[in-house]
Scaffold this motif. Structure first.
Motif, mmCIF file in Angstrom:
data_model
loop_
_atom_site.group_PDB
_atom_site.id
_atom_site.type_symbol
_atom_site.label_atom_id
_atom_site.label_comp_id
_atom_site.label_asym_id
_atom_site.label_seq_id
_atom_site.Cartn_x
_atom_site.Cartn_y
_atom_site.Cartn_z
ATOM 1 N N VAL A 377 47.747 50.875 47.044
ATOM 2 C CA VAL A 377 46.995 49.724 47.510
ATOM 3 C C VAL A 377 46.049 49.215 46.442
ATOM 4 C CG1 VAL A 377 45.173 49.037 49.073
ATOM 5 C CG2 VAL A 377 47.132 50.256 49.940
ATOM 6 N N THR A 378 45.314 50.115 45.840
ATOM 7 C CA THR A 378 44.321 49.624 44.890
ATOM 8 C C THR A 378 44.949 49.252 43.562
ATOM 9 O OG1 THR A 378 43.925 51.860 44.164
ATOM 10 C CG2 THR A 378 42.502 51.004 45.874
ATOM 11 N N ALA A 381 47.928 46.080 44.833
ATOM 12 C CA ALA A 381 47.676 44.981 45.750
ATOM 13 C C ALA A 381 46.746 43.938 45.173
ATOM 14 C CB ALA A 381 47.090 45.519 47.049
ATOM 15 N N VAL A 382 45.716 44.360 44.511
ATOM 16 C CA VAL A 382 44.732 43.353 44.175
ATOM 17 C C VAL A 382 45.062 42.611 42.903
ATOM 18 C CG1 VAL A 382 42.886 44.480 45.352
ATOM 19 C CG2 VAL A 382 43.398 45.123 43.044
ATOM 20 N N GLY A 384 47.808 41.338 42.498
ATOM 21 C CA GLY A 384 48.616 40.247 43.021
ATOM 22 C C GLY A 384 49.826 39.969 42.180
ATOM 23 N N TYR B 88 26.692 40.882 31.200
ATOM 24 C CA TYR B 88 27.306 40.426 32.438
ATOM 25 C C TYR B 88 28.455 39.488 32.091
ATOM 26 C CZ TYR B 88 22.777 42.129 33.898
ATOM 27 O OH TYR B 88 21.679 42.898 34.075
ATOM 28 N N PRO B 89 29.661 39.892 32.453
ATOM 29 C CA PRO B 89 30.815 39.153 31.922
ATOM 30 C C PRO B 89 30.946 37.732 32.432
ATOM 31 C CG PRO B 89 31.533 40.891 33.402
ATOM 32 C CD PRO B 89 30.063 41.030 33.285
ATOM 33 N N HIS B 90 30.377 37.449 33.592
ATOM 34 C CA HIS B 90 30.603 36.117 34.127
ATOM 35 C C HIS B 90 29.484 35.145 33.779
ATOM 36 C CE1 HIS B 90 28.216 38.511 36.849
ATOM 37 N NE2 HIS B 90 27.686 37.410 37.301
ATOM 38 N N LYS B 133 30.906 32.796 26.696
ATOM 39 C CA LYS B 133 30.852 33.980 27.532
ATOM 40 C C LYS B 133 31.115 35.204 26.662
ATOM 41 C CE LYS B 133 31.356 32.174 31.956
ATOM 42 N NZ LYS B 133 32.496 31.682 32.664
ATOM 43 N N LYS B 135 33.198 37.499 26.602
ATOM 44 C CA LYS B 135 34.540 37.841 26.179
ATOM 45 C C LYS B 135 34.943 37.104 24.913
ATOM 46 C CE LYS B 135 36.843 34.030 28.177
ATOM 47 N NZ LYS B 135 37.840 33.105 27.760
ATOM 48 N N ILE C 551 40.369 49.252 49.317
ATOM 49 C CA ILE C 551 40.520 48.389 48.157
ATOM 50 C C ILE C 551 39.200 48.266 47.414
ATOM 51 C CG2 ILE C 551 41.033 46.048 47.457
ATOM 52 C CD1 ILE C 551 42.931 45.844 49.712
ATOM 53 N N GLY C 554 38.311 51.289 45.289
ATOM 54 C CA GLY C 554 39.023 51.358 44.026
ATOM 55 C C GLY C 554 38.415 50.446 42.987
ATOM 56 N N ILE C 555 38.015 49.248 43.406
ATOM 57 C CA ILE C 555 37.490 48.302 42.430
ATOM 58 C C ILE C 555 36.080 48.672 42.011
ATOM 59 C CG2 ILE C 555 36.934 45.913 42.039
ATOM 60 C CD1 ILE C 555 38.966 45.202 44.079
ATOM 61 N N ILE C 581 26.005 41.260 40.172
ATOM 62 C CA ILE C 581 26.974 42.092 39.466
ATOM 63 C C ILE C 581 28.175 42.403 40.350
ATOM 64 C CG2 ILE C 581 27.336 44.256 38.279
ATOM 65 C CD1 ILE C 581 24.442 44.347 37.654
ATOM 66 N N PRO C 584 30.178 39.061 42.060
ATOM 67 C CA PRO C 584 31.056 38.288 41.179
ATOM 68 C C PRO C 584 32.283 39.083 40.753
ATOM 69 C CG PRO C 584 28.796 38.102 40.439
ATOM 70 C CD PRO C 584 28.796 39.107 41.519
ATOM 71 N N VAL C 589 38.196 39.916 41.147
ATOM 72 C CA VAL C 589 39.390 40.752 41.196
ATOM 73 C C VAL C 589 40.187 40.539 42.472
ATOM 74 C CG1 VAL C 589 40.199 43.114 41.214
ATOM 75 C CG2 VAL C 589 38.319 42.483 39.761
ATOM 76 N N PRO C 592 42.960 36.573 44.615
ATOM 77 C CA PRO C 592 44.296 36.352 45.186
ATOM 78 C C PRO C 592 44.480 37.086 46.498
ATOM 79 C CG PRO C 592 44.440 36.964 42.877
ATOM 80 C CD PRO C 592 43.015 37.147 43.272
ATOM 81 N N TYR C 593 43.890 38.285 46.584
ATOM 82 C CA TYR C 593 44.052 39.050 47.804
ATOM 83 C C TYR C 593 43.410 38.325 48.975
ATOM 84 C CZ TYR C 593 43.649 42.734 51.217
ATOM 85 O OH TYR C 593 43.731 43.452 52.360
ATOM 86 N N ASN C 679 39.461 31.735 34.639
ATOM 87 C CA ASN C 679 38.805 32.563 33.641
ATOM 88 C C ASN C 679 39.367 33.958 33.647
ATOM 89 O OD1 ASN C 679 37.229 30.343 33.554
ATOM 90 N ND2 ASN C 679 35.678 31.203 34.892
ATOM 91 N N GLU C 681 40.371 36.054 31.427
ATOM 92 C CA GLU C 681 40.053 37.115 30.479
ATOM 93 C C GLU C 681 38.600 37.535 30.531
ATOM 94 O OE1 GLU C 681 42.734 34.200 29.732
ATOM 95 O OE2 GLU C 681 40.832 33.986 28.691
ATOM 96 N N ASP C 682 37.824 36.885 31.408
ATOM 97 C CA ASP C 682 36.411 37.252 31.431
ATOM 98 C C ASP C 682 36.213 38.731 31.640
ATOM 99 O OD1 ASP C 682 34.646 34.467 32.996
ATOM 100 O OD2 ASP C 682 35.428 34.841 30.999
ATOM 101 N N TYR C 683 37.077 39.298 32.474
ATOM 102 C CA TYR C 683 36.817 40.664 32.893
ATOM 103 C C TYR C 683 37.642 41.672 32.158
ATOM 104 C CZ TYR C 683 33.869 38.999 36.535
ATOM 105 O OH TYR C 683 32.849 38.431 37.207
#
Lengths: 384, 393, 684
Positions: A377-378, A381-382, A384, B88-90, B133, B135, C551, C554-555, C581, C584, C589, C592-593, C679, C681-683
């Motif tokens: 799931v983790t 799923a996310v 996508g 902070y990436p965003h 940003k 990145k 979910i 995990g994130i 923090i 956002p 992430v 889409p979910y 965006n 590639e920001d993360y």
């Protein structure tokens, strides 16, 4: 005043207590700030009057705001320093206001309380079902939870009330088991084929295929049921022969559920593929010899979800079984038990027992394989 | 004024693992202190205790005379630069740097925020990146943004946790120089953590060398280099490492001698007098001498010992000679290239026999069991206090 | 409108920035529409060009084609067969035969009836033998519609195959008829002729001699091929073995080192969670380093293998081809066959040959492996999803229902947009339907919104709580919540619905202890609409939080902790840390979910149907089928319509189509606004 202030043990012998010192300090500080503001206002008025242009005035106001802020900060800092040094220092740990540690303890305790309440709320229905399934004194719904008389009657009745071939609980269970096993196997194969291809192989029309399936997924699934039922009927795969029909329908379109598996395959490094291909393996060998052995988590995840699916499918199974009890799965059968007013009075506890029997193996399976499920799931799923 | 004082600070983890033992240190206002040591020595832990990110198990920390043990990090008037920048990436670079200022209550006027951020950006040379940003920035630029974010606040103590470890070697040198310049611009107390002794030596006013949670020595770079208190400090500071050999310290009347590899070298000068003043007796010692303090002699004599050359590393302006002594111990010698003429340089090949000697003033004497210097004047943990090396399974 | 430069923009305070953004948005709207039109225009233009190109290509191929190509326009696959690609050719041919047979025998019949969907309905007549009325059944509208769609699919498939065949022919012709080849073939013929004329006493060998010759050729080439191996094979095997050994030892060394390092690092970690994270990170980085080593040695190994295989296979293949050719020419006699062989080699050098059958089969496992893998799943999807959807879309334009079920009761026919009319009350539609539709549509959207976001934020909240430093028994809490996922929904939902029912014990408890009026109802027929709706949302939270918690956990574990520490030092309190923090990051992430979750909730049949069955009923909808209720979603209403007495499948289809339209519009909009797609590639 957001700053933490140190506190001193109240020693009557001391001249001033900490509170008094703080109060004095604050009073002095506020007085000075007030004076400053007053002077500033007067000055500002003067300077604004000296010019006519709107631009100039705006600029003066802005500048003044900044200057004033800086001056006030200076005053504040001065008094903070004074305060910090006028309070006697020491290594004592009594604090009147909350320090970091006590804040944390309160926070954690609240969380524990919330978690315990949540546990209660979440487990409550299942505990109820479990308890109700042992109730012997009556079979209809009642307003209390704990049975007065305990016994296995409901469980026994499930299996004996109707014979296997007549379509009793045993039959439903067996049906669902068969369906699940076949579906698990076939669906896994199909999903793996689909997701591997979409993930690793860049072929013409890949994007189109993915978008197309996305759009297909936006149609409500209900619609297709009717026609599928007709087709199955024409093929003779309904009612007592519902099982092959259900299997066929479940697996045929299962390719559309490739997202999670694809996400997983995306995380495998492509250099593995490339190394194998340079070694002379063709794509098929890469798939079977290199990728599949590494895909244990996702294979198990797919098998598990595919297996669990048919146990809960009510809508389509109802349609296909069409009141023929030998062709029902557990969901339909149990629902049937309590579908009407009379039947619910007669069968409520049996329903609970049936529910328990269905839930237990799946729950056990799920717990054992929880690790893989969470990864699936983790991981997939996310993204996508 | 922002002095920092740590008194008997201890950090104990669950399971009675002591990460920091009895840390005592007085940091003066506007001093640049470096905590240095190998991985796991407790330097980052101590820094985080000063910052308020770790709880202090025992002892007190005072910033500017105020005990801060129970204060939140934001109340301690500190700024911190993290190893991984923690941007902070965003948010854009501007917003990253403005982040701490926007949290102040009462609100700082926007114009003031703008002024401070742009000023800091100018100092660091990142004005053209203000709208990007994180990145979109390289490692060095991100590092500067992190420093900028720490700079905009009024702070009493400026903490840096291994800020240069993620940069490549060339960039590291560049940034080191910039940090020195930065220090002149921001006139406040700096506490800097690193595992690289070169950084420590170049940046610090005073260095705190740590191992296994103990302070091994505190002192200025010169002090630590010239007068290491114990074996660990001696080997840690200076590259290549100091040579350590087993030897004996012989007292004959008023003179002292050492006898590495069968030679007999007098300990003359100030060192000899110090030994006398401390009434040091004849004993087995570990003798230390730095590679650059060795003299190459052509002919054997009583006051030198023979070694055989194994590897000759040509470093450009110097030669690093890896030699083997008679009992198999490996030593390193640094010779400026110009000291040798062409013929001699050609002869420096595998198997060449050389004779080494050194003077008394470059010698260091360590007790073999406690590993403490015989001439030390600071208290120092003994070898038995430190953690034993993890045995391999 | 004044546009600010970047730096000037930074000077503005929050409010001014907001105004600026809003103004920019509105100013940008006309441009957006313009872009949209341009995009649509481009799309049609491209489509038009594509079609034109295809048609032109078909023409040109015919014009330039040789007789094999031209014949292929009628007998599909002939060209391939004639050029030696037997496998492909026969496949094409078989497909064509099947298609022709099917269309002639069945397809034509169905398609012809598509316009009317059957003309002869069930016919009642009096049977004197049985003395009663008997019904005879004739046309079946359902079957007509179904099979005609199938036939149309088939026709489309055939057209595609036909076009593919033409392309194949064009390619093959290009390859075989390159001028160079033609010239060489001509030369070869000329030279053979020359030779024969200059050697008038040249005799072709007789059968015995031919057989001898063939045997000699076989012997010679067998020996040659066998001789290829020994040279390289031994050395190759040795190199491979050494390579493997050094790779294994390097990896073992690395693992050993890593173990020691890891142990040292672990000694300084406090919490179990950080320890686990360190171990996980270490495992991952170790895996990466091992992969690097493997790649390094893999590269070496592939070098050996490439050298060995390439040469060996290449030479072997050439020898085999030569042998085959010589055997074929054996009856011409040695000298002539030698000449022909020379030219064959030259022609080979010209360019790539046609794909042989053997290569075709091989490529099914290699280049075309994706086709092999996808064949079965995609066929399944087409037959069991695409076809039904097509069918149901068309049904929306008929009057298919219980009364007109197509065969037993009455035929059904096309009614155009009348059903849409009924539902949406455009002209003279029934008020009942449109009222119900409006009410249910509104509720569906509200429900989807609340269900998705309540679960999302609450699930995140629970995950953060459990994840917090200092909370023990993390695994226990998670497992308890996750149990809810394990138990099949129909059990939990059904039971919970009974709990909240009018004779369930929650109500009993409330009435007894809190003096709530006995007329109060949660989700029964007498419930207030909004009470029922609220109850449903709350119960859905109960179901949904465990998924979201998983979910989110995990994130959350992936957000670097020094971001939080830095914020702490900067003075952010807990709430600010969350909004600046955690939120956002999570939103990025799971963007889409969230969208798929929203759509899923719009079509969330199970929860609503099993909980309430749609109750309480909407009052004044006499006439609208299916007894729509206040908690019905569009999909449950759809289902109820099909289960009701009238079984208005056509109305159900209309609703389905509308659901699709709404969902796709929402998806499109959201997808284009979402920051994750902008965006990315920001993360990273």
């Amino acid at each position: 005043m957001e700053k933490e202030k140190k506190v001193v043990e109240t020693n009557p012998a001391q001249e001033k207590t900490a509170d008094q010192i703080i109060k004095e300090n604050t009073a002095l500080r506020d007085a000075e700030i007030k004076e400053l503001k007053r002077k500033n206002e007067a000055e500002l008025k003067q300077r604004l009057a000296s010019t006519d242009s709107k631009e100039e005035r705006k600029r003066i106001k802005e500048q003044n705001k900044v200057d004033l802020y800086n001056q006030i900060s200076e005053i504040k800092n001065k008094y903070n320093d004074l305060l910090a040094h006028s309070l006697p220092s020491g290594a004592n740990k009594d604090k009147r206001h909350m320090g970091m540690k006590s804040k944390r303890i309160i926070g954690n305790t609240t969380i524990y309380i919330i978690l315990i309440i949540m546990t209660f709320i979440w487990l409550f229905p299942f505990v109820c079902i479990l308890l109700q399934s042992f109730r012997v004194e009556s079979t209809h719904m009642v307003g209390y939870i704990i049975p007065k008389q305990w016994g296995f009657d409901n469980y026994i009745n499930l299996f004996t009330k109707k014979a296997f071939n007549d379509g009793g609980f045993g039959r439903w269970y067996f049906n669902t088991l068969i369906i699940s096993i076949f579906v698990a196997l076939i669906q896994t194969i199909i999903v793996l084929c689909m997701s591997y291809t979409l993930s690793r192989i860049r072929f013409k029309g890949r994007k189109f295929l993915m978008n197309f399936m996305l759009i297909l997924g936006m149609f409500p699934g209900m619609l297709t049921m009717i026609i599928l039922y007709r087709v199955l009927k024409d093929m003779g795969l309904t009612e007592s022969h519902a099982i092959p029909g259900l299997i066929l329908v479940y697996v045929a379109s299962s390719g559309m559920g490739y997202y999670v598996s694809k996400g997983f395959f995306d995380t495998l490094p492509k250099s593995l593929d490339e190394a194998a291909r340079v070694d002379g393996a063709n794509r098929a060998q890469v798939f079977f010899k290199v990728i599949l052995p590494l895909s244990k988590p996702i294979v198990i995840y797919t098998l598990l979800t595919a297996f669990m699916g048919p146990w809960g499918d009510y809508i389509f199974a109802t349609y296909v079984a069409h009141h023929e009890e030998t062709g029902m799965n557990v969901a339909v059968g149990l629902q049937n038990l309590i579908s009407s007013e009379q039947s619910i009075n007669a069968n409520y506890t049996m329903f609970c027992a049936g529910g328990v029997l269905v839930a237990i193996p799946i729950t056990i399976l799920f717990m054992i394989l929880q690790k893989y499920y969470v990864e699936g799931v983790t991981g997939g799923a996310v993204k996508g | 004024m922002a002095s920092v004082k740590l008194t008997d600070v201890k950090k104990i983890y669950q399971g009675n693992v002591v990460a920091v033992h009895d840390f005592n240190l007085d940091i003066k206002d506007k001093e640049f202190i470096v905590f240095v040591g190998p991985s796991g020595c407790g330097k980052s832990t101590t820094l985080r205790m000063i910052a308020g990110l770790e709880e202090i198990s025992e002892g007190t920390i005072e910033i500017d005379g105020v005990v801060v043990n129970d204060l939140q990090p934001k109340d301690r008037y500190i700024s911190m630069v993290f190893q991984n920048y923690a941007l902070y990436p965003h948010l854009t670079v501007f917003e990253n740097m403005a982040f701490p200022l926007r949290l102040l209550r009462p609100r700082m006027p926007n114009a003031e925020i703008y002024k401070r951020v742009t000023q800091a950006a100018e100092v660091l040379g990142i004005t053209q990146y203000l709208t990007r940003k994180p990145k979109a920035l390289s490692g060095g630029q991100r590092q500067r943004v992190a420093i900028g974010r720490a700079m905009v606040k009024d702070c009493k103590v400026f903490l840096m946790d291994e800020p240069l470890s993620n940069l490549d070697a060339k960039l590291r040198n560049q940034m080191r120089a910039e940090i020195i310049l930065l220090r002149k611009k921001i006139d406040t107390t700096f506490i800097y953590v690193t595992h690289d002794q070169t950084e420590a030596m170049t940046l610090g006013d005073r260095i705190v060398i740590m191992k296994d949670g103990f302070i091994m020595q505190v002192g200025s770079p010169t002090e630590v280099f010239d007068h290491p208190n114990n074996l660990f400090v001696a080997e840690f500071i200076g590259a290549p490492k100091m040579n350590i050999v087993k030897s004996q310290l012989l007292k004959e009347g008023d003179k002292y001698y050492v006898n590495p590899f069968g030679s007999k070298i007098e300990v003359g000068g100030a060192k000899g007098k110090q030994l006398l003043a401390k009434n040091v007796e004849t004993q087995d010692i570990l003798l230390g001498f730095r590679p650059e303090h060795v003299r190459l002699e052509q002919n054997p004599s009583a006051s030198n010992f023979k070694v055989t050359l194994e590897v000759n590393e040509m470093m450009g302006s110097e030669l690093h000679l890896h030699v083997v002594a008679e009992d198999g111990s490996k030593l390193i010698v640094r010779i400026p290239t110009i000291q040798l003429n062409d013929k001699e340089r050609e002869e420096m090949v595998y198997g060449k026999e050389l004779y080494l000697s050194f003077e008394g003033k470059v010698m260091h004497f360590f007790n073999p069991e406690t590993e403490i210097s015989l001439l030390s004047n600071q208290e120092s943990p003994q070898k038995s206090d430190l953690k034993q090396d993890v045995p391999e399974e | 409108m004044k546009t600010y430069s970047d730096l000037e923009y930074l000077r503005l305070n929050k409010f001014q920035k907001f105004l600026y953004k809003v103004a920019r948005f509105f100013v940008g709207i006309p441009r957006w529409f313009l872009n949209l039109f341009i995009a649509i225009g481009n799309f049609f233009a491209k489509a038009g060009i594509y079609i034109k190109d295809e048609v032109v290509d078909v023409f040109m191929t015919f014009k330039n084609g040789d007789w094999k190509t031209r014949l292929s326009y009628v007998i599909v696959g002939f060209g391939s067969i004639a050029r030696g690609q037997l496998l492909r050719g026969f496949l094409f041919l078989i497909f064509e035969i099947i298609f022709i047979l099917y269309t002639a025998l069945y397809g034509w019949y169905w398609i012809a009836q598509m316009g009317t969907l059957g003309t002869k309905g069930p016919y009642k007549y009096y049977d004197p033998d049985w003395d009663t009325y008997v019904t005879k059944y004739y046309d079946d509208s359902f079957k007509i519609l179904l099979y005609s769609i199938l036939s149309i699919f088939f026709i489309v498939a055939f057209l595609y195959t036909w076009r593919l065949n033409i392309k194949q022919n064009a390619i093959a012709q290009d390859i075989l008829d390159t001028p160079a080849r033609k010239a060489l073939n001509k030369e070869c013929k000329a030279e053979v002729k020359n030779y024969l004329s200059s050697h008038p006493d040249y005799k072709k060998p007789d059968n015995e001699a031919v057989k001898d010759e063939i045997a000699k050729i076989n012997e010679k080439y067998d020996a040659l091929i066998a001789g290829l191996k020994p040279d390289n094979l031994k050395a190759y095997k040795k190199m491979v073995k050494e390579n493997n050994a050094s790779r294994a030892s390097e990896i073992a060394e690395l693992k050993k080192q890593n173990k020691v390092e890891l142990k040292q690092q672990l000694l300084t970690i406090e919490t179990k969670q950080e320890r686990k994270k360190l171990i996980k990170d270490n495992k991952q980085s170790l895996g990466e380093r091992i992969a690097e080593i493997e790649m390094k040695y893999g590269d070496k190994a592939s070098e050996f293998s490439r050298d060995f295989n390439l040469n060996y296979n290449h030479e072997k293949r050439e020898l085999e081809q030569e042998r085959k050719f010589l055997i074929k020419c054996a009856k011409d006699g040695k000298e002539v066959s030698d000449i022909k062989n020379e030219y064959r080699k030259k022609v080979e050098a010209c360019g790539k040959p046609l794909v042989s059958d053997k290569q075709d089969l091989e490529s099914m496992l290699d280049n075309q492996f994706h086709k092999t893998l996808l064949a079965l799943p995609v066929t399944g999807i087409v037959i069991f999803t695409v076809l039904p959807i097509f069918f149901m879309i068309l049904v929306a334009f008929t009057n298919y229902c219980a009364a007109n079920d197509g065969h037993f009761n009455n035929l059904f026919t096309w009614v155009g947009l009348e059903n849409f009319n009924t539902l949406l009350n455009w002209n003279t539609g029934s008020k009942a339907y449109s009222a119900a539709f409006g009410e249910i549509l509104g509720w569906t959207l509200i429900w989807a919104f609340f269900a998705t976001f309540s679960n999302y934020f609450l699930g995140m909240f629970v995950a953060i709580m459990i994840n917090k430093k200092g909370i023990k028994l993390k695994k226990v809490w998670r497992t308890i919540l996750v149990l809810t996922i394990a138990i099949p929904q129909f059990i939990s939902l059904l039971y919970v619905s009974k709990m909240f029912a009018d004779n369930g014990f929650i109500k009993a408890w409330l009435v007894n202890y809190f003096g709530v009026s006995p007329k109060f109802s949660f989700i029964g027929d007498a419930a207030e609409p909004w009470v029922a709706r609220l109850t449903v949302i709350l119960i859905n939270i109960w179901i949904g939080i465990p998924y979201l918690m998983l979910i989110a956990t995990g994130i959350l574990m992936n957000i670097p902790s020094d971001l939080y520490e830095s914020a702490q030092i900067d003075g952010a309190n807990v709430w600010q840390q969350y909004t600046k923090i955690t939120l956002p990051y999570m939103l990025f992430v799971t963007g889409p979910y969230l969208l798929t979750s929203f759509i899923g909730n719009m079509n969330n049949f199970n929860v609503i149907y099993l909980l309430t069955g749609g109750a309480p009923k909407i009052g004044d909808v006499g006439g609208a089928a299916g007894n729509p209720g206040y908690t019905d979603l569009l999909v449950t209403w759809l289902f109820k319509i099909t289960q009701s007495d009238g079984a208005y499948y056509n109305m159900a289809s209309v609703i389905g189509i509308l659901v699709f339209i709404i969902v796709s519009v929402i998806s499109l909009i959201v997808f284009n606004i979402m920051p994750s797609t902008r965006n990315e590639e920001d993360y990273q």
